[in-house]
Design an enzyme around this catalytic site. Structure first.
Site: not given
Length: 752
Positions: A41, A96, A138-139, A164, A198-200, A289
């Site tokens: 520091y 994650k 994510e999500d 995703d 969807g996204a995937a 899933n």
């Protein structure tokens, strides 16, 4: 196939203990003296600050930016649970972050943004660019996720990756490359049907088209049917980009004659009739899933020629994102990339596909309990393949350099690959292998101390994780009360509770014990008390008569007392060849120490026996043994009578002609430090020792406890070896997880 049961209580306890959450921050520099503080520091920190202000690229040299990724969500699409909000998404984002570290040694921080305002999210993430080397989204629900990622990719100068979308797409592409190779088809020729817009799903189709799939050969379906040119209902700009020129209107019509089905939708979306209508050697990736669009069993019932993949770990060919995102970011970070582009994703897919075609290492086969070879049931590498860390990132890095997104190209790729190998944590693969072997063995495990809540929780976990049958020694009413108090009331119907009152074998046990002890001063009353009232003796008698396959005890009493009780039934002593080997796991290393249980003051012959026991345990754990007989002296200096036996033990092994490396006597630093070993070129060790044989039990105990308390090492053991039966003695300070680990070792017969 064995299904693993995870209860709510177990999941909450996992996140609560030993400390809330799944990771912590540790310092990489010393922070003990005033000088350390002055350098870390003020005033020392001013020097790198000024250097970075003059040249921003130096942030990659003087800070952790180059190995730091933000995992960011607003919680609007958490797993399959929907919009739970930012705070409720934190356990997933922490998870994650842990996966980044575990699989690719990438440091990661989770950030949860409490807003659904797209512009606010974009603004917040952009403002964090100086902190991170990459962003993992994510999500976040569609279609906002498309807008957020695209804007950030355009406006930020570091990689932005929505896992995703692209994580699933990369692994899907890798598997498809191999499935098509097996079926003898080309990607530019096959007809592909995707269900789930969807996204995937959109990302999967985009990546496959960039790899050669033809637009009008690809039909995308959503809940309203086929997305075709001219359709108006339920459309948006991302779906419209994939509208095909086709007369088909339903998923069933689209599937007729199709070569490939990709599902990122819902359970049961695909019927047996649909599969039956597909072309020869159909490829079915049912990735919904937790339950796929159609199970492999259902698909193979109508099409034996089908190649099937799912998103589940309990079926072959798992499409698992952990095969992609850690290694994509590893490669991107190591070249200080500005982006993760399509070429890098395609390189990742090809590297994964090529890896699956190669011979599978023995440690992978050991971990999964079966031999794996390229074919219909193995088209994607397993997540625990140790080659991933040094095979995938270099491919990604090369693609990044070839496409001009690398700020710092890698000059020596061979040295880079060797450096990646050193990042692999071997302990994780070892523990994975042990768990898999235990699950395959399905051992009936005797838990001797059914009056202890920790032991009961371990027994429940052993059984619910599909490792085998748990037999608990205790009184039924006491066990039930303790399970209820632990929040495991439903487990009272699952566990088999055994005691002297409900067994039909007590007379047999007493007869056996009397025959062993009648000339050691024990009369019939003593025998009854031992067999009927001492749980350690009773459990040992169960094991001796084949009424269980393994035994775990010791969590409630000192190990010396437990070992004494076991010796009433077995010859678990030095004369009988028993030893105790303790495993220490710390910072990616595993070291075995012996003898920590049986031999009080071993002589040279005993030390050689302990070394052989340690080598057997090491090989059971998937390690190649390197034994060091350690002392305070090294190769005769300083001279001491106390070190003589440590010098003599290697001579004993010489005479025996053993098949593992050994050397001694030597100090611990010489045994374990590669640089120190260079001072002794005559040493027979080819690398740091992984088995330390110490002069006496007290020095072994001190070493283990010091490492545990000062360094935070994970201790497994002592592992009791040298018996015909599989018995493990847990420590009286053991946690539930420690007891479970000992049960797993017993199930694998590690001490045999």
């Amino acid at each position: 196939m064995t299904r693993t049961k995870v209860t709510s209580e177990e999941a909450l306890a996992f996140h609560l203990e030993p400390t809330p959450g799944k990771f912590e921050i540790t310092a990489t520099v010393p922070m003990t003296t005033q000088r350390d503080l002055s350098l870390a520091y003020s005033p020392g920190v001013a020097v790198p600050c000024e250097a970075i202000a003059a040249d921003p690229q130096l942030a990659y040299d003087y800070t952790n930016k180059g190995n730091l990724v933000a995992v960011i969500s607003n919680g609007t699409a958490v797993l399959g649970l929907g919009n739970l909000g930012a705070l409720a998404s934190k356990p997933v984002m922490e998870g994650k972050a842990v996966l980044f570290k575990r699989f690719a040694d990438v440091n990661s921080i989770d950030i949860e943004l409490d807003t659904e305002d797209t512009e606010a999210i974009i603004s917040a993430i952009k403002l964090m660019e100086p902190t991170f080397g990459g962003i993992n989204l994510e999500d976040i629900k569609a279609p906002e996720c498309f807008i957020i990622e695209q804007r950030l990719k355009e406006e930020m100068d570091i990689p932005v990756f929505h896992d995703d979308q692209h994580g699933t797409a990369v692994i899907c592409a890798a598997g498809l490359l191999n499935a098509l190779k097996i079926s003898g088809k080309k990607i530019e020729d096959v007809r592909i049907v995707l269900n789930g817009a969807g996204a995937a799903g959109i990302a999967c189709l985009e990546l496959l088209k960039s790899m050669g799939a033809q637009h009008n050969n690809c039909i995308m379906c959503d809940t309203k049917g086929v997305i075709y040119q001219g359709r108006a209902e339920g459309m948006n700009q991302w779906k419209s980009a994939h509208a095909a020129n086709t007369e088909t209107r339903t998923l069933a019509e689209a599937m007729s004659g199709a070569d490939v089905f990709l599902g990122v939708s819902v359970k049961g979306a695909v019927t047996a009739d649909m599969v039956a209508s597909m072309a020869d050697d159909p490829v079915i990736f049912a990735m919904a899933n937790p339950d796929p669009e159609i199970t492999p069993e259902e698909a193979h019932a109508v099409r034996a020629d089908a190649i099937v993949a799912t998103g589940r770990s309990d079926y072959p060919n798992q499409v698992n994102n952990v095969l992609g995102f850690p290694y994509l970011f590893r490669g991107a970070l190591d070249i200080n990339a500005r982006a993760i582009n399509d070429e890098m994703k395609i390189a990742c897919a090809h590297a994964l596909a090529n890896l699956a075609r190669e011979d599978v290492p023995d440690e992978v086969a050991l971990a999964y309990g079966k031999n794996l070879s390229f074919g219909r049931d193995y088209i994607i590498p397993t997540p625990f393949d140790p080659r991933l860390i040094h095979r995938i990132p270099p491919a990604v890095a090369r693609a990044g350099m070839d496409t001009g997104v690398a700020r710092r190209p890698i000059i020596d790729m061979e040295a880079y690959e060797q450096g990646l190998k050193s990042r692999l944590d071997p302990t994780a693969n070892i523990m994975r292998g042990i768990n898999t072997r235990a699950r395959a063995n399905q051992a009936r495990m005797i838990f001797a101390e059914g009056d202890d809540p920790k032991v009961l929780r371990a027994a429940v976990m052993y059984q619910r994780q599909g490792l085998g049958k748990a037999l608990v020694v205790g009184r039924a009413d006491d066990v039930k009360q303790k399970l209820i108090a632990a929040g495991l009331e439903d487990a009272t119907r699952e566990l088999e509770i055994v005691n002297a009152a409900n067994t039909q074998h007590l007379d047999l046990y007493k007869s056996y014990l009397y025959e062993r002890l009648q000339r050691r001063g024990f009369d019939s009353k003593d025998i009854h008390r031992l067999a009927a009232r001492d749980r350690h003796v009773f459990a040992s008698l169960m094991l001796a008569h084949g009424h269980g396959d393994g035994l775990v005890t010791g969590a409630t009493r000192k190990s010396a007392h437990v070992l004494d009780r076991i010796n009433h039934v077995f010859d678990a002593n030095a004369e009988g060849g028993a030893t105790g080997i303790t495993a220490l796991l710390h910072k990616g290393r595993i070291v075995l120490i012996g003898d920590t249980l049986v031999h009080e003051w071993p002589e040279a012959e005993d030390l050689a026996n302990i070394a052989e026991s340690g080598a057997r345990v090491a090989r059971h754990l998937g390690m190649e043994p390197r034994v060091a007989f350690v002392s305070f002296s090294t190769f005769g200096y300083p001279v001491s009578e106390r070190a003589e036996k440590m010098q003599q033990a290697p001579d004993v092994l010489d005479a025996r002609g053993v098949d593992f490396e050994y050397e001694g006597e030597m100090a611990v630093d010489v045994a374990m430090n590669a640089e120190s070993q260079k001072n002794y070129p005559f040493s027979r060790l080819t690398g740091p020792a992984n088995i330390l044989i110490v002069p006496a039990r007290h020095s072994a105990s001190i070493s283990v406890k010091l490492m545990q308390e000062m360094a935070g090492a994970t201790v497994i053991g002592p592992i009791l070896t040298g018996l015909d039966q599989s018995i493990q003695i847990a420590s009286s300070t053991s946690t539930t997880n420690d007891i479970l680990n000992m049960a797993i070792l017993a199930a694998c017969k590690i001490g045999g």
